[in-house]
Enzyme design. Structure first.
Site, PDB file in Angstrom:
ATOM      1  N   TYR A 142       0.867  -1.189   0.119  1.00  0.00           N
ATOM      2  CA  TYR A 142      -0.054  -0.060  -0.168  1.00  0.00           C
ATOM      3  C   TYR A 142       0.985   1.180  -0.250  1.00  0.00           C
ATOM      4  O   TYR A 142       0.365   2.338  -0.320  1.00  0.00           O
ATOM      5  CB  TYR A 142      -0.927  -0.079   1.336  1.00  0.00           C
ATOM      6  CG  TYR A 142      -2.137  -1.103   1.187  1.00  0.00           C
ATOM      7  CD1 TYR A 142      -2.389  -1.728  -0.074  1.00  0.00           C
ATOM      8  CD2 TYR A 142      -2.827  -1.308   2.246  1.00  0.00           C
ATOM      9  CE1 TYR A 142      -3.260  -2.738   0.099  1.00  0.00           C
ATOM     10  CE2 TYR A 142      -3.732  -2.218   2.278  1.00  0.00           C
ATOM     11  CZ  TYR A 142      -4.104  -3.031   1.058  1.00  0.00           C
ATOM     12  OH  TYR A 142      -5.040  -3.887   1.062  1.00  0.00           O
ATOM     13  N   LYS A 193       3.566 -15.260   1.541  1.00  0.00           N
ATOM     14  CA  LYS A 193       3.484 -16.132   0.184  1.00  0.00           C
ATOM     15  C   LYS A 193       4.715 -16.360  -0.204  1.00  0.00           C
ATOM     16  O   LYS A 193       5.250 -15.793  -1.220  1.00  0.00           O
ATOM     17  CB  LYS A 193       2.697 -15.318  -0.817  1.00  0.00           C
ATOM     18  CG  LYS A 193       1.115 -15.207  -0.502  1.00  0.00           C
ATOM     19  CD  LYS A 193       0.427 -16.666  -0.910  1.00  0.00           C
ATOM     20  CE  LYS A 193       0.499 -16.818  -2.520  1.00  0.00           C
ATOM     21  NZ  LYS A 193      -0.103 -18.141  -2.788  1.00  0.00           N
ATOM     22  N   ASP A 226      -2.855 -17.870   1.459  1.00  0.00           N
ATOM     23  CA  ASP A 226      -3.946 -18.174   0.925  1.00  0.00           C
ATOM     24  C   ASP A 226      -4.505 -19.578   1.662  1.00  0.00           C
ATOM     25  O   ASP A 226      -5.976 -19.646   1.858  1.00  0.00           O
ATOM     26  CB  ASP A 226      -3.778 -18.714  -0.601  1.00  0.00           C
ATOM     27  CG  ASP A 226      -2.548 -19.687  -0.855  1.00  0.00           C
ATOM     28  OD1 ASP A 226      -1.819 -19.472  -0.034  1.00  0.00           O
ATOM     29  OD2 ASP A 226      -2.569 -20.093  -1.960  1.00  0.00           O
ATOM     30  N   ASP A 250      -5.125  -6.947   5.843  1.00  0.00           N
ATOM     31  CA  ASP A 250      -6.423  -6.232   5.610  1.00  0.00           C
ATOM     32  C   ASP A 250      -7.470  -7.253   5.009  1.00  0.00           C
ATOM     33  O   ASP A 250      -8.833  -7.158   5.702  1.00  0.00           O
ATOM     34  CB  ASP A 250      -6.196  -5.438   4.095  1.00  0.00           C
ATOM     35  CG  ASP A 250      -7.071  -4.486   3.927  1.00  0.00           C
ATOM     36  OD1 ASP A 250      -8.184  -4.366   4.799  1.00  0.00           O
ATOM     37  OD2 ASP A 250      -6.836  -3.511   3.037  1.00  0.00           O
ATOM     38  N   ASP A 254     -10.790  -8.998   7.604  1.00  0.00           N
ATOM     39  CA  ASP A 254     -12.267  -8.880   7.356  1.00  0.00           C
ATOM     40  C   ASP A 254     -12.801 -10.399   7.263  1.00  0.00           C
ATOM     41  O   ASP A 254     -13.943 -10.378   7.594  1.00  0.00           O
ATOM     42  CB  ASP A 254     -12.135  -8.158   5.992  1.00  0.00           C
ATOM     43  CG  ASP A 254     -12.342  -6.715   6.159  1.00  0.00           C
ATOM     44  OD1 ASP A 254     -12.223  -6.288   7.095  1.00  0.00           O
ATOM     45  OD2 ASP A 254     -12.649  -5.992   5.097  1.00  0.00           O
TER      46      ASP A 254
END
Ligand code: NAD
Length: 368
Positions: A142, A193, A226, A250, A254
């Site tokens: 970001y 990852k 993942d 992020d 959620d």
């Protein structure tokens, strides 16, 4: 006893309604428990724009920097949709996060037994869930440069974001995760990852080295992010603390949030680095929800996310662990009693408004 300096920034919409319920708890703790909270109040978001033409004034920023902790309500609403971008309500929150250098975002996902039926997952999967997701908040894709859309000159464009992490950023967020795990079930799962990202390889190396050097008493596992998302919805109770980067955090926070039901239930904390002299961290506590303009002013907002954010403040900024436990038990007890605000209402329960819910939690807190 030392005073505890708290800045209250209720903000817009339902922010002030929810904050009023926390103020009752603070008043009680000062009067009956010698808690010694010194509170100041400020404006942030649309209300600050109306008063000062800024999303937070310099004076209120100074108060935030001087406070031991900041309690933040919510900002925004249609009234301010057309204000200039630099002074939009959310800019106040981003300024606070930036100037206070809040690099660690803590999002607990707790499923109160009384609400297990209202999760989209099977009750046995979520009942009693208590996990903590720690997201790196100030680095990664970001913020990394270059970040741009370039013209390739052949009628094509290219969008570029850059995932960048330095070892100090990974080490400090890992340190927060290990320290908090020690106050819980003592287990950390780090997610990245590393199979496809160099930053993931470095993340894995630095977390492993930090663990070996300072936190080998904590159980550490690694998972590809993942697979972590899949495991979160398959059997979330396998986790205690999850630590991950800004982007994966992020999304995973959620996902974890929705395991537990309504937005009105979810607290969060953002922490900075410990001060070299005092060891205390700058910190901001806020509900995950926004200003809910659709229900603002009606007295029906759920104050639990705000009250649970205050419980996190007691736990992480003031080391008032017993009081934090007691407040979380009070929330749970009121839900067991069948009280529900409209957002979590179900058959056979008693619907109450914001004030009644706050009063009931205070009464249970007093009685505990
Ligand atoms: P929202 O979280 O405000 O509301 C989403 C839905 O959830 C609404 O239907 C709302 O009524 C409900 N809801 C949220 N909190 C609730 C509570 N405590 N009790 C009962 N119901 C609740 O998100 P939105 O509608 O996307 O955004 C509204 C405004 O809030 C926008 O201006 C947005 O920019 C802002 N926002 C601010 C923050 C923040 O201050 N941190 C976060 C998200 C959104």
């Amino acid at each position: 006893m030392a005073s505890r300096k708290l800045l209250l920034l209720p903000g817009d919409g339902i922010g002030p309604e929810a904050m009023a319920e926390v103020r009752k708890l603070i008043d009680f703790m000062n009067a009956q428990m010698s808690a010694g909270f010194e509170t100041e109040e400020g404006l942030v978001g649309g209300c600050a724009y109306d008063a000062h033409g800024q999303s937070i004034s310099e004076a209120d920023m100074a108060k935030a920097m001087a406070a031991d902790a900041v309690l933040f309500g919510a900002v925004g609403g249609p009234k301010w949709d057309a204000v200039p971008y630099e002074v939009r309500p959310e800019a106040g929150l981003l300024r606070l996060r930036k100037d206070m250098e809040l690099f660690a975002n803590l999002r607990p996902a707790i499923c109160y037994p009384a609400l297990a039926q209202s999760s989209s997952l099977k009750p046995e999967v979520v009942e009693g869930l208590d996990i903590l997701i720690i997201r790196e908040l100030t680095g990664g894709v970001y913020f990394g440069e270059p970040k741009e859309i370039i013209d390739l000159g052949n009628g094509q464009k290219r969008g570029i974001d850059t995932q960048v992490y330095d070892p100090f950023e990974i080490g400090r967020i890992a340190g927060v995760a290990f320290e908090l795990a020690r106050t819980r079930r003592n287990e950390v799962c780090s997610m990245e990852k590393r199979n496809v990202m160099k930053s993931g390889v470095l993340w894995n190396e630095v977390v492993t080295a930090t663990h070996k050097a300072r936190y080998s008493d904590v159980k550490l596992t690694h998972m590809l992010a993942d697979a972590g998302g899949m495991q979160l919805v398959r059997w979330p109770k396998q986790f205690d603390v999850i630590v991950t980067d800004n982007l994966f955090g992020d999304m995973l926070s959620d996902v974890a949030a929705m395991l537990t039901g309504s937005l009105g239930m979810l607290p969060s904390a953002s922490l900075g680095a410990p001060d070299a002299k005092t060891g205390s961290r700058k910190a901001l506590y806020e509900p995950v929800h926004g200003s809910a303009p659709d229900i603002a002013g009606q007295g029906i907002a759920n104050p639990i996310a705000m009250i649970a954010s205050f419980a996190m403040c007691l736990r992480y900024s003031f080391n008032m662990v017993e009081e934090a436990d007691r407040l979380e038990r009070a929330i749970s007890a009121v839900l067991d009693d069948g009280l529900r605000t409209a957002d979590i209402m179900s058959d056979g329960m008693t619907q109450v408004g914001t004030t009644q819910m706050g009063d009931a939690i205070l009464a249970r807190f007093k009685a505990a």
